[in-house]
Design an enzyme around this catalytic site. Structure first.
Site, PDB file in Angstrom:
ATOM      1  N   GLU A 134      32.922  27.796  37.298  1.00  0.00           N
ATOM      2  CA  GLU A 134      32.315  27.453  38.836  1.00  0.00           C
ATOM      3  C   GLU A 134      30.638  27.119  39.080  1.00  0.00           C
ATOM      4  O   GLU A 134      30.255  28.071  39.904  1.00  0.00           O
ATOM      5  CB  GLU A 134      32.857  28.949  39.008  1.00  0.00           C
ATOM      6  CG  GLU A 134      34.648  28.459  39.120  1.00  0.00           C
ATOM      7  CD  GLU A 134      34.754  29.914  39.548  1.00  0.00           C
ATOM      8  OE1 GLU A 134      34.496  31.223  40.121  1.00  0.00           O
ATOM      9  OE2 GLU A 134      35.983  29.830  40.082  1.00  0.00           O
ATOM     10  N   GLU A 245      42.935  29.324  36.862  1.00  0.00           N
ATOM     11  CA  GLU A 245      42.596  30.693  37.339  1.00  0.00           C
ATOM     12  C   GLU A 245      43.829  30.071  38.487  1.00  0.00           C
ATOM     13  O   GLU A 245      43.624  29.094  39.203  1.00  0.00           O
ATOM     14  CB  GLU A 245      42.039  31.414  37.834  1.00  0.00           C
ATOM     15  CG  GLU A 245      41.077  31.323  36.032  1.00  0.00           C
ATOM     16  CD  GLU A 245      39.668  32.215  37.303  1.00  0.00           C
ATOM     17  OE1 GLU A 245      39.739  33.202  38.461  1.00  0.00           O
ATOM     18  OE2 GLU A 245      38.902  31.949  36.462  1.00  0.00           O
TER      19      GLU A 245
END
Length: 415
Positions: A134, A245
């Site tokens: 991220e 995720e």
């Protein structure tokens, strides 16, 4: 058609037909909810529970780690999850922290130390490595607005990927597939294409729960997930997609139209996990056990690592999310504007420490993920979860790959 052209076409077909095994696993950080470091026994307990969940649709025998470094280590001490994985035969997706640092050398050194200690027992379990988690989201407009922490741009990530490949060139994990994990709308941002070009697979963190302003009630969660997934497919040029995720909280605030309940957690498991992912796409669910005490939202599917989860994990035979309804929702491309949320894990980005805990933090408003980069040491920057699998041996070969091999044989017969 000339033989050389046939050969090129066959090679392309073969390459496109070879895909990763549809791994089933959970995310796992290197600290406990108390912020204490995890040790071998803690991971053994996690991995054992994951492989013995009641009514599981498959065996969850893989783990996504957030770092190679043991929590609170002052040196590049290999994370004790390695030894636990060896003992439980758990496949490992490695993670390398890439934000707020100009080197990934501590991560590289920790893995090298682990390989020197455990050898083939460890390298045979590595299924992939993710360089960064991220980081692109954090440097995006949305990430900055949400104060998500220091990130890293495409040029930095490409350099780190190159550094990793050089470090392990000629070793037992030289051919392990390299990826990067980010929020879904980071992948649809054209400025990040250099990262797509540099990786073997793209890791996606996607949480419809956090998709503000898009009708994020639980009944719409499958459609929102499909829209994001379709947008990624259109942006990555055929690169394999790993869902690193996703999940739905059972405790936490109502996020726009999204409610955190066990009933909704089960609905999401069925409509996204069972319908779309399990057995089809490499998947690392968020999460088996909550680790971040700062995150109001709780995503664990079990209490105290019981093998009896909060809800029945059995997959239904029919689903409420239909392809037609999915395609009729707003276009995936136009939706890729970063109005979703960052994963709970990304909120815990590794600030000071070489270990990451892998618990979810509160969702921000980025690309709809639940962030999980959690460092817990005081030396190297924290590491986000990635994969290092022993890609030297391809475990899944599709029918297209077989056809490509057959074509290759025919081509050589004509030469």
């Amino acid at each position: 058609m000339r033989a050389s052209e046939l050969l090129a076409g066959a090679a392309a077909l073969l390459a496109s037909g070879v895909s990763a095994e549809a791994y089933l696993g959970f995310n796992s950080g290197n600290t406990l909810p108390s912020r204490e470091a995890k040790f071998k026994k803690d991971w053994v307990q996690e991995f054992t529970t994951a492989q013995n969940l009641k009514n599981s649709p498959g065996v969850f025998n893989a783990v996504r780690l957030y770092t190679n470094i043991q929590a609170y280590s002052q040196t590049s001490e290999p994370i004790e999850a390695f030894e636990a994985a060896i003992e439980t035969n758990t496949k490992i997706l490695l993670g390398v922290w890439a934000s707020g640092t100009n080197t990934i050398e501590p991560e590289i050194k920790a893995l090298q130390n682990g390989i020197a200690k455990y050898g083939k027992k460890l390298t045979d379990l590595i299924i992939g490595a993710s360089i960064g988690s991220e980081d692109l989201y954090r440097v995006s407009v949305t990430g900055i607005q949400n104060k998500s922490g220091v990130g890293a741009g495409p040029a930095e990530l490409v350099k780190f990927i190159s550094d990793w490949k050089k470090a392990f060139q000629g070793t037992a994990i030289a051919n392990v597939p390299i990826g990067h994990v980010d929020t879904w709308d980071a992948w649809t941002n054209g400025t990040n294409k250099p990262v797509i070009d540099a990786v073997d697979w793209v890791g996606v963190d996607e949480y419809p729960y956090y998709e503000n302003g898009k009708g994020n009630n639980i009944e719409n969660s499958g459609y929102l997930f499909d829209r994001a997934y379709d947008a990624i497919e259109g942006a990555v040029g055929g690169k394999p997609i790993w869902v690193t995720e996703t999940g739905w909280p059972y405790v936490g605030q109502t996020w726009d139209q999204a409610e955190a309940t066990i009933k909704n957690q089960q609905y999401y498991w069925q409509e996204v996990g069972c319908r779309k992912l399990f057995g089809k796409v490499p998947t690392f669910w968020y999460n088996l056990r909550d680790s971040n005490p700062d995150n109001e939202m709780k995503f664990a599917i079990t209490d105290n690592l019981s093998t009896t989860p909060h809800f029945d994990l059995t997959c239904p035979k029919t689903f409420k999310t239909t392809p037609k309804a999915s395609s009729s929702s707003a276009s995936a491309t136009s939706a890729a504007t970063g109005t979703g949320v960052s994963s709970p894990s990304s909120m815990e980005s590794g600030s000071s420490g070489s270990g990451s805990s892998g618990s979810g933090s509160s969702g921000s408003a980025s690309s709809g993920t639940a962030s999980s980069s959690e460092p817990a040491t005081v030396t190297a920057p924290a590491e986000s979860a990635v994969a290092t699998g022993s890609a030297t041996s391809v475990k899944g070969v599709s029918a297209a790959a077989v056809a490509g091999m057959t074509l290759l044989v025919g081509v050589f017969a004509m030469l």
